[in-house]
Design an enzyme around this catalytic site. Structure first.
Site, PDB file in Angstrom:
ATOM      1  N   GLU A 261      -3.465   5.588  -6.191  1.00 45.19           N
ATOM      2  CA  GLU A 261      -2.863   5.033  -7.409  1.00 45.19           C
ATOM      3  C   GLU A 261      -3.884   4.402  -8.346  1.00 45.19           C
ATOM      4  OE1 GLU A 261       0.685   1.917  -8.805  1.00 45.19           O
ATOM      5  OE2 GLU A 261       0.374   2.354  -6.680  1.00 45.19           O
ATOM      6  N   LYS A 278       5.862   4.755  -7.775  1.00 44.03           N
ATOM      7  CA  LYS A 278       7.034   4.247  -7.065  1.00 44.03           C
ATOM      8  C   LYS A 278       7.875   5.451  -6.688  1.00 44.03           C
ATOM      9  CE  LYS A 278       7.489   0.657  -6.253  1.00 44.03           C
ATOM     10  NZ  LYS A 278       6.742  -0.116  -5.202  1.00 44.03           N
TER      11      LYS A 278
END
Length: 459
Positions: A261, A278
């Protein structure tokens, strides 16, 4: 006082496997490796290797030290700005980095920035922030299989001559070793983890928050004689990631990350981009199952809601330092595939307002929204109530800020924090009103399993 102007000078080196250089530099106390694994691409093109910094900075227990000497004030981000100001301003041109600061800011820096008190005792064996100022960098271009040495030093010729001689004599790395077994102990039982998730759902139902990230840590005694280089070589092979990192923070603490990420990237055009993750599904065992899992993730109402809430939070965080009207969402709810999981990813972009810089951007956005919740401030208070132990480096960021003002950073997830005595792994997930506590526990196990498997352990 204005910083002096400098220039960036580069030299070409024959291609070598980065693993050879990591092995040769394995005992450097301030080695910084910003790694890229998996298929080369726009976000996984460069590997940056630095060693032997000019200055080092540490923030621990509310006290900043530069080169081991206490500095005035307790603001770690101001201390970071002062450290960067010791280097000249230099345009890096096509190169991602030629000098500047590389380091990490743990979750505690975000707690400090948001004014969140904690009931947990911090681990005295690791810093909350560690950074080093480098004046040169090895740049591995994975797309073109080229290596460049870039520097802001005025005596570039001396540096280049020494490097060319060292490069010619660099031996190949030996075959990687199998890591010894190490049992990991979770900071709470499965039932207690599930209960914490259920409590988080209740707080959401009561209207306190919309989403919160609940995590846990697993700790192992470090096997005798196990070197950081052996752990990191195993990690980068087992969990190739676009934002990997190995930061040797002075010899007594190391961060070894396989993060998928990106946190915030700030270009020389002053456009900031963040890519929150997410939403998670495991990889399938067949191409057909893999496709079904991707489609299931893309259509899952809970995962989509989780991602959308963090997109909105990051729009707010970037908006604190952005030019009015410049915040946008160029990518929403894309499915990206990694070695062990599929993730739901979005992108938020904004142009910095005049007078704002990379440090201001970090101050406005730490800790990352994807590992806290929404609203962020209250979510962080609930995290401190419901989690069993201090997060430490986990859920902080690894960052680099160049002498040209550009920055890139990643969220510290899928990472190991190592001291001479312990190894800590951590994982968790976002909780919404639709969360099933047992399913959230299973997702945490899915995320942490590749880390524990390096040591023949299971969640």
């Amino acid at each position: 006082m204005d910083r002096p102007a400098g220039i960036v000078t580069t030299t070409f080196l024959p291609w070598r496997d980065p693993d050879d250089v990591l092995w040769a530099w394995r005992d450097e106390p301030w080695l910084a490796c910003l790694d890229s694994g998996g298929a080369p691409g726009p976000r996984a093109r460069w590997i940056i290797l630095c060693r032997r910094p000019v200055h080092v900075l540490e923030w621990r227990g509310g006290l900043c030290r530069r080169d081991g000497v206490p500095v005035a004030g307790t603001d770690p981000l101001q201390a970071l700005r002062t450290l960067l100001a010791l280097a000249p301003v230099a345009d890096t041109g096509p190169w991602p980095f030629a000098g500047g600061v590389i380091g990490f800011a743990g979750y505690g820096v975000g707690q400090w920035a948001e004014g969140i008190p904690t009931r947990h005792q911090p681990d005295p064996t690791r810093p909350d922030l560690s950074a080093a100022l480098y004046d040169h960098a090895l740049l591995f271009d994975r797309e073109h299989r080229q290596v460049h040495l870039a520097t802001i030093r005025p005596d570039a010729d001396q540096l280049f001559a020494a490097f060319h001689a060292e490069w010619a004599a660099l031996p190949p790395a030996p075959p990687p070793v199998t890591l010894p077994p190490a049992p990991f102990v979770p900071d709470r039982t499965p039932d207690h983890y599930v209960a914490a998730v259920a409590a988080a759902v209740e707080r959401i139902s009561a209207g306190e928050i919309f989403q919160v990230n609940i995590t846990g840590r697993h700790v192992a005694r470090r096997p005798h004689g196990l070197a950081d280089i052996d752990i990191y070589r195993a990690l980068r092979r087992a969990v190739p990631a676009p934002f990997g990192a190995w930061l040797a923070c002075g010899g007594a603490f190391s961060l070894l990350s396989a993060s998928p990420e990106r946190f915030v990237h700030l270009g020389r055009d002053r456009v900031a981009r963040t890519r929150p993750i997410k939403g998670t599904r495991p990889r399938g065992t067949t191409p057909e199952q893999d496709d079904r899992l991707r489609a299931d993730l893309a259509a899952d109402d809970k995962e989509r809601a989780e991602n959308l809430m963090i997109v909105d939070l990051m729009r707010n965080d970037l908006g604190r330092v952005a030019r009015i009207g410049s915040v946008s969402v160029p990518e929403l709810l894309s499915v990206e595939t990694f070695a062990h999981v599929h993730h739901l990813v979005s992108e938020v972009a904004a142009t910095l307002a005049p007078g704002q810089d990379a440090i201001d951007l970090l101050r406005a956005s730490l800790p990352p929204g994807s590992v806290t919740g929404a609203p962020k401030h209250q979510a962080m208070r609930i995290i401190d109530e419901l989690e069993e132990t201090d997060r430490g480096p986990y859920c902080g960021i690894v960052f680099r800020i160049g002498t040209d003002g550009a920055m890139d950073s990643s969220v510290i997830i899928r990472a190991l924090a190592a001291t001479p005595d312990t190894i800590v792994a951590a994982a968790g997930g976002g909780i919404t009103i639709l969360s099933d506590p047992q399913r959230e526990y299973a997702e945490m196990c899915l995320k942490i399993a590749p880390l524990l498997a390096l040591f023949e352990a299971i969640p």
